[in-house]
Design an enzyme around this catalytic site. Structure first.
Site, PDB file in Angstrom:
ATOM      1  N   THR A   7      22.633  74.920  -9.274  1.00  0.00           N
ATOM      2  CA  THR A   7      21.923  73.991  -8.407  1.00  0.00           C
ATOM      3  C   THR A   7      22.928  73.213  -7.128  1.00  0.00           C
ATOM      4  O   THR A   7      24.037  73.174  -7.622  1.00  0.00           O
ATOM      5  CB  THR A   7      21.171  72.752  -8.575  1.00  0.00           C
ATOM      6  OG1 THR A   7      20.541  72.434  -7.742  1.00  0.00           O
ATOM      7  CG2 THR A   7      22.031  71.794  -9.525  1.00  0.00           C
ATOM      8  N   LYS A  12      20.341  66.300  -8.589  1.00  0.00           N
ATOM      9  CA  LYS A  12      20.225  67.091  -9.826  1.00  0.00           C
ATOM     10  C   LYS A  12      21.805  67.334 -10.274  1.00  0.00           C
ATOM     11  O   LYS A  12      21.787  67.134 -11.457  1.00  0.00           O
ATOM     12  CB  LYS A  12      19.601  68.283  -9.524  1.00  0.00           C
ATOM     13  CG  LYS A  12      18.043  68.276  -9.160  1.00  0.00           C
ATOM     14  CD  LYS A  12      17.409  69.360  -9.095  1.00  0.00           C
ATOM     15  CE  LYS A  12      17.320  70.373 -10.252  1.00  0.00           C
ATOM     16  NZ  LYS A  12      16.592  71.485  -9.982  1.00  0.00           N
ATOM     17  N   ASP A  65      14.647  73.702 -14.059  1.00  0.00           N
ATOM     18  CA  ASP A  65      13.658  73.724 -13.243  1.00  0.00           C
ATOM     19  C   ASP A  65      12.777  72.594 -14.000  1.00  0.00           C
ATOM     20  O   ASP A  65      12.559  72.381 -14.951  1.00  0.00           O
ATOM     21  CB  ASP A  65      12.934  74.967 -13.184  1.00  0.00           C
ATOM     22  CG  ASP A  65      11.976  75.187 -11.937  1.00  0.00           C
ATOM     23  OD1 ASP A  65      12.541  74.863 -10.848  1.00  0.00           O
ATOM     24  OD2 ASP A  65      10.878  75.319 -12.120  1.00  0.00           O
ATOM     25  N   PHE A 146      15.682  60.135  -6.979  1.00  0.00           N
ATOM     26  CA  PHE A 146      15.217  60.886  -6.153  1.00  0.00           C
ATOM     27  C   PHE A 146      13.832  61.512  -6.461  1.00  0.00           C
ATOM     28  O   PHE A 146      13.500  61.107  -7.427  1.00  0.00           O
ATOM     29  CB  PHE A 146      16.120  62.085  -6.184  1.00  0.00           C
ATOM     30  CG  PHE A 146      16.399  63.224  -7.259  1.00  0.00           C
ATOM     31  CD1 PHE A 146      17.144  62.805  -8.181  1.00  0.00           C
ATOM     32  CD2 PHE A 146      15.515  64.306  -7.148  1.00  0.00           C
ATOM     33  CE1 PHE A 146      17.035  63.518  -9.368  1.00  0.00           C
ATOM     34  CE2 PHE A 146      15.639  65.059  -8.351  1.00  0.00           C
ATOM     35  CZ  PHE A 146      16.354  64.916  -9.418  1.00  0.00           C
ATOM     36  N   GLY A 147      13.195  62.163  -5.681  1.00  0.00           N
ATOM     37  CA  GLY A 147      11.971  62.695  -5.822  1.00  0.00           C
ATOM     38  C   GLY A 147      10.737  61.728  -6.064  1.00  0.00           C
ATOM     39  O   GLY A 147      10.648  60.623  -5.393  1.00  0.00           O
ATOM     40  N   TYR A 148      10.504  61.898  -7.324  1.00  0.00           N
ATOM     41  CA  TYR A 148       9.133  61.012  -7.553  1.00  0.00           C
ATOM     42  C   TYR A 148       9.677  59.694  -8.417  1.00  0.00           C
ATOM     43  O   TYR A 148       8.903  59.064  -8.886  1.00  0.00           O
ATOM     44  CB  TYR A 148       8.252  61.935  -8.237  1.00  0.00           C
ATOM     45  CG  TYR A 148       7.679  63.187  -7.676  1.00  0.00           C
ATOM     46  CD1 TYR A 148       6.490  63.021  -7.053  1.00  0.00           C
ATOM     47  CD2 TYR A 148       8.012  64.313  -8.141  1.00  0.00           C
ATOM     48  CE1 TYR A 148       5.714  64.044  -6.226  1.00  0.00           C
ATOM     49  CE2 TYR A 148       7.552  65.664  -7.094  1.00  0.00           C
ATOM     50  CZ  TYR A 148       6.336  65.358  -6.563  1.00  0.00           C
ATOM     51  OH  TYR A 148       6.138  66.485  -5.831  1.00  0.00           O
ATOM     52  N   ASP A 149      10.989  59.780  -8.370  1.00  0.00           N
ATOM     53  CA  ASP A 149      11.364  58.699  -9.273  1.00  0.00           C
ATOM     54  C   ASP A 149      10.926  56.881  -9.098  1.00  0.00           C
ATOM     55  O   ASP A 149      10.804  56.468  -9.938  1.00  0.00           O
ATOM     56  CB  ASP A 149      13.239  58.467  -9.170  1.00  0.00           C
ATOM     57  CG  ASP A 149      13.415  59.601 -10.132  1.00  0.00           C
ATOM     58  OD1 ASP A 149      13.194  60.018 -10.900  1.00  0.00           O
ATOM     59  OD2 ASP A 149      14.797  59.747  -9.816  1.00  0.00           O
ATOM     60  N   LYS A 170      18.497  55.812 -16.618  1.00  0.00           N
ATOM     61  CA  LYS A 170      17.556  57.048 -16.253  1.00  0.00           C
ATOM     62  C   LYS A 170      17.919  58.009 -17.251  1.00  0.00           C
ATOM     63  O   LYS A 170      16.921  58.606 -18.144  1.00  0.00           O
ATOM     64  CB  LYS A 170      17.271  57.434 -14.775  1.00  0.00           C
ATOM     65  CG  LYS A 170      16.640  58.544 -14.726  1.00  0.00           C
ATOM     66  CD  LYS A 170      16.571  59.084 -13.352  1.00  0.00           C
ATOM     67  CE  LYS A 170      15.665  60.541 -13.266  1.00  0.00           C
ATOM     68  NZ  LYS A 170      15.828  61.379 -12.075  1.00  0.00           N
ATOM     69  N   ARG A 176      15.431  65.261 -17.730  1.00  0.00           N
ATOM     70  CA  ARG A 176      16.782  66.037 -17.567  1.00  0.00           C
ATOM     71  C   ARG A 176      17.665  65.629 -18.528  1.00  0.00           C
ATOM     72  O   ARG A 176      18.584  66.256 -19.235  1.00  0.00           O
ATOM     73  CB  ARG A 176      17.112  65.745 -16.093  1.00  0.00           C
ATOM     74  CG  ARG A 176      18.298  66.683 -15.650  1.00  0.00           C
ATOM     75  CD  ARG A 176      18.708  66.687 -14.264  1.00  0.00           C
ATOM     76  NE  ARG A 176      17.481  67.418 -13.289  1.00  0.00           N
ATOM     77  CZ  ARG A 176      16.551  66.706 -12.835  1.00  0.00           C
ATOM     78  NH1 ARG A 176      16.845  65.332 -13.049  1.00  0.00           N
ATOM     79  NH2 ARG A 176      15.624  67.317 -12.344  1.00  0.00           N
TER      80      ARG A 176
END
Ligand code: IMP
Length: 193
Positions: A7, A12, A65, A146-149, A170, A176
């Site tokens: 990535t 990530k 992923d 990030f993202g949907y956090d 987290k 992850r």
């Protein structure tokens, strides 16, 4: 062990580097392009990404992923989480669409799932999965992650969203963190003579 990180997403990469601190992680060379995520499973996409970087560099490559599975949406967006609100969706677009789709919905149960995978030049794979159960908050909270956090509240927490937690908070409970700790274990076993 040296692993090339498939990535190029810094959000990530930060979490993967933290979980794989015992490994010598190297960034993907700039001339190796992003891989289209054309598989219909997390495992398939993680393998596509790791395979591409492994064959371009000739070194073991590590990829992941992730999907957000929302119970009231029949498991969507799942493997399509990054493109939930369209091909060029931003994190904010996806969060806004999720909150819209769940407007007035009582069942907020959701789960993040990550598949982490290392591909070796001899064609072998080592894979691990990590899951965290939780619920979707009624509004976005917090600027971390990030993202949907900002809308994901893990069950193994104190009611804060991932967006309100530090990286290490987290990592302790996240999909992850769990996937890459399990991957590290599996790699030690795999490479032990
Ligand atoms: P990817 O295909 O693994 O890059 O992840 C799909 C999408 O899921 C990303 O674009 C993010 O929006 C979201 N995502 C992945 N990991 C996380 C996370 O740890 N927290 C919040 N959202 C995430």
């Amino acid at each position: 062990m040296r692993l090339v990180l498939a990535t190029a997403n810094p959000d990530k990469a930060r979490e993967i580097a933290d979980a794989l601190s015992a490994f010598d992680l190297v960034p993907r060379p700039p001339d190796v392009p992003d891989v289209d995520e054309t598989a219909d499973t997390l495992e398939g996409n993680a393998r596509l990404k790791a395979q591409a970087v492994c064959s371009a560099t000739g070194e073991p490559a590590v990829a992941d992923d992730t999907g957000l599975e929302v119970e009231a949406l029949g498991g969507r967006p799942g493997v399509y989480s990054s493109r939930y609100s369209g091909p060029n969706a931003t994190y904010a677009d996806n969060v806004a669409k999720l909150l819209r789709e769940l407007d007035g919905v009582d069942n907020r149960r959701a789960r993040f799932r990550t598949v982490a995978l290392v591909r070796f030049p001899d064609g072998r794979d080592v894979m691990a999965e990590g899951v965290v159960d939780g619920r979707i908050a009624s509004e976005a909270r917090g600027d971390e992650g990030f993202g949907y956090d900002p809308v994901f509240v893990p069950d193994d927490g104190d009611g804060r969203t991932f967006g309100e937690m530090t990286l290490s908070e987290k990592q302790q409970v996240s999909h992850r963190g769990r996937a890459f700790r399990a991957l590290a274990e599996a790699l030690w076993t795999f490479t032990r003579p």
